[in-house]
Design a protein around this motif. Sequence first.
Motif, PDB file in Angstrom:
ATOM      1  N   UNK A 112     129.984  -9.120 -29.692  1.00 25.03           N
ATOM      2  CA  UNK A 112     128.955  -9.297 -29.172  1.00 25.03           C
ATOM      3  C   UNK A 112     128.726 -11.167 -28.689  1.00 25.03           C
ATOM      4  N   UNK A 113     129.077 -12.063 -29.707  1.00 25.13           N
ATOM      5  CA  UNK A 113     129.714 -13.363 -29.719  1.00 25.13           C
ATOM      6  C   UNK A 113     130.585 -13.665 -28.607  1.00 25.13           C
ATOM      7  N   UNK A 114     131.967 -12.954 -29.400  1.00 18.51           N
ATOM      8  CA  UNK A 114     132.716 -13.560 -27.999  1.00 18.51           C
ATOM      9  C   UNK A 114     132.818 -13.452 -27.166  1.00 18.51           C
ATOM     10  N   UNK A 115     131.872 -11.855 -26.658  1.00 23.09           N
ATOM     11  CA  UNK A 115     132.216 -11.764 -25.370  1.00 23.09           C
ATOM     12  C   UNK A 115     131.535 -12.488 -24.510  1.00 23.09           C
ATOM     13  N   UNK A 116     129.857 -13.206 -25.113  1.00 23.30           N
ATOM     14  CA  UNK A 116     128.805 -14.033 -24.332  1.00 23.30           C
ATOM     15  C   UNK A 116     130.126 -15.495 -23.954  1.00 23.30           C
ATOM     16  N   UNK A 117     130.518 -15.922 -25.681  1.00 23.55           N
ATOM     17  CA  UNK A 117     131.674 -16.327 -25.003  1.00 23.55           C
ATOM     18  C   UNK A 117     132.624 -17.398 -23.869  1.00 23.55           C
ATOM     19  N   UNK A 118     133.078 -15.829 -23.700  1.00 19.22           N
ATOM     20  CA  UNK A 118     133.918 -15.512 -22.410  1.00 19.22           C
ATOM     21  C   UNK A 118     133.189 -15.487 -21.012  1.00 19.22           C
ATOM     22  N   UNK A 161     132.282 -22.859 -33.943  1.00 16.76           N
ATOM     23  CA  UNK A 161     131.154 -21.903 -33.019  1.00 16.76           C
ATOM     24  C   UNK A 161     133.067 -20.812 -32.945  1.00 16.76           C
ATOM     25  N   UNK A 162     132.399 -20.322 -31.572  1.00 18.38           N
ATOM     26  CA  UNK A 162     133.844 -19.594 -30.285  1.00 18.38           C
ATOM     27  C   UNK A 162     134.879 -20.149 -30.686  1.00 18.38           C
ATOM     28  N   UNK A 163     136.011 -19.955 -30.741  1.00 15.01           N
ATOM     29  CA  UNK A 163     137.152 -21.202 -30.298  1.00 15.01           C
ATOM     30  C   UNK A 163     137.627 -20.159 -29.435  1.00 15.01           C
ATOM     31  N   UNK A 191     142.381 -26.571 -25.211  1.00 16.24           N
ATOM     32  CA  UNK A 191     141.049 -26.107 -26.243  1.00 16.24           C
ATOM     33  C   UNK A 191     139.611 -25.846 -25.532  1.00 16.24           C
ATOM     34  N   UNK A 192     138.306 -24.840 -25.937  1.00 15.05           N
ATOM     35  CA  UNK A 192     137.472 -25.358 -26.286  1.00 15.05           C
ATOM     36  C   UNK A 192     136.608 -24.199 -27.011  1.00 15.05           C
ATOM     37  N   UNK A 193     135.310 -24.988 -27.586  1.00 11.60           N
ATOM     38  CA  UNK A 193     134.974 -24.303 -28.327  1.00 11.60           C
ATOM     39  C   UNK A 193     132.730 -24.494 -27.871  1.00 11.60           C
ATOM     40  N   UNK A 194     132.739 -22.740 -27.449  1.00 10.75           N
ATOM     41  CA  UNK A 194     131.554 -23.042 -27.378  1.00 10.75           C
ATOM     42  C   UNK A 194     130.548 -22.464 -29.275  1.00 10.75           C
ATOM     43  N   UNK A 195     128.689 -23.156 -28.812  1.00  9.05           N
ATOM     44  CA  UNK A 195     128.694 -23.507 -29.943  1.00  9.05           C
ATOM     45  C   UNK A 195     127.711 -22.309 -29.897  1.00  9.05           C
ATOM     46  N   UNK A 196     126.438 -22.314 -31.139  1.00  5.29           N
ATOM     47  CA  UNK A 196     125.658 -21.338 -31.400  1.00  5.29           C
ATOM     48  C   UNK A 196     124.524 -21.480 -29.396  1.00  5.29           C
ATOM     49  N   UNK A 197     124.838 -23.019 -29.151  1.00  9.30           N
ATOM     50  CA  UNK A 197     123.828 -23.087 -28.214  1.00  9.30           C
ATOM     51  C   UNK A 197     123.930 -22.932 -26.943  1.00  9.30           C
ATOM     52  N   UNK A 198     125.872 -21.798 -26.922  1.00 12.56           N
ATOM     53  CA  UNK A 198     127.019 -21.691 -25.507  1.00 12.56           C
ATOM     54  C   UNK A 198     126.717 -22.934 -24.897  1.00 12.56           C
ATOM     55  N   UNK A 199     126.386 -24.076 -25.754  1.00 14.31           N
ATOM     56  CA  UNK A 199     127.320 -25.586 -25.294  1.00 14.31           C
ATOM     57  C   UNK A 199     128.513 -25.515 -25.378  1.00 14.31           C
ATOM     58  N   UNK A 200     129.661 -25.818 -24.566  1.00 19.22           N
ATOM     59  CA  UNK A 200     131.049 -25.805 -24.278  1.00 19.22           C
ATOM     60  C   UNK A 200     131.755 -27.247 -24.653  1.00 19.22           C
ATOM     61  N   UNK A 201     132.404 -27.358 -25.490  1.00 13.12           N
ATOM     62  CA  UNK A 201     133.031 -28.695 -25.471  1.00 13.12           C
ATOM     63  C   UNK A 201     134.915 -28.566 -25.902  1.00 13.12           C
ATOM     64  N   UNK A 202     134.897 -29.327 -24.587  1.00 15.45           N
ATOM     65  CA  UNK A 202     136.759 -29.457 -25.085  1.00 15.45           C
ATOM     66  C   UNK A 202     137.181 -30.005 -26.001  1.00 15.45           C
TER      67      UNK A 202
END
Length: 97
Positions: free
Chosen positions: A42-48, A68-70, A81-92
């Motif tokens: 579910x976390x990976x789906x939310x990150x997508x 987080x989710x890469x 390449x990106x990472x989505x942390x537990x707060x939903x913040x996206x970082x390239x």
Amino acid sequence: MRLLIAVASAVLATTAAARVNAQPALWDPGTGVVPAQADMTPSEKAARSDLEAAGYSQVKDIKSGPEGITAKAVKEGKEVAVVVDSGGRIKELRPEQ
């Protein structure tokens, strides 16, 4: 007898169509990407979803990691390449040099 065959054929055709329509798409014709969401948490789906809402497309290689989710995705025509942390913040992520 003909009526029975016609009814049976109609039932079989309807059942087969319902089964085909109930199955998830194996690929997105717009991007050509295979989502494989059945294997995602579910976390990976939310990150997508977060990435797509932020304007990223062709999201792939989604994995949970310590940050987080890469994932890999395309934004403005470039794969990043990106990472989505537990707060939903996206970082390239910067490419390794």
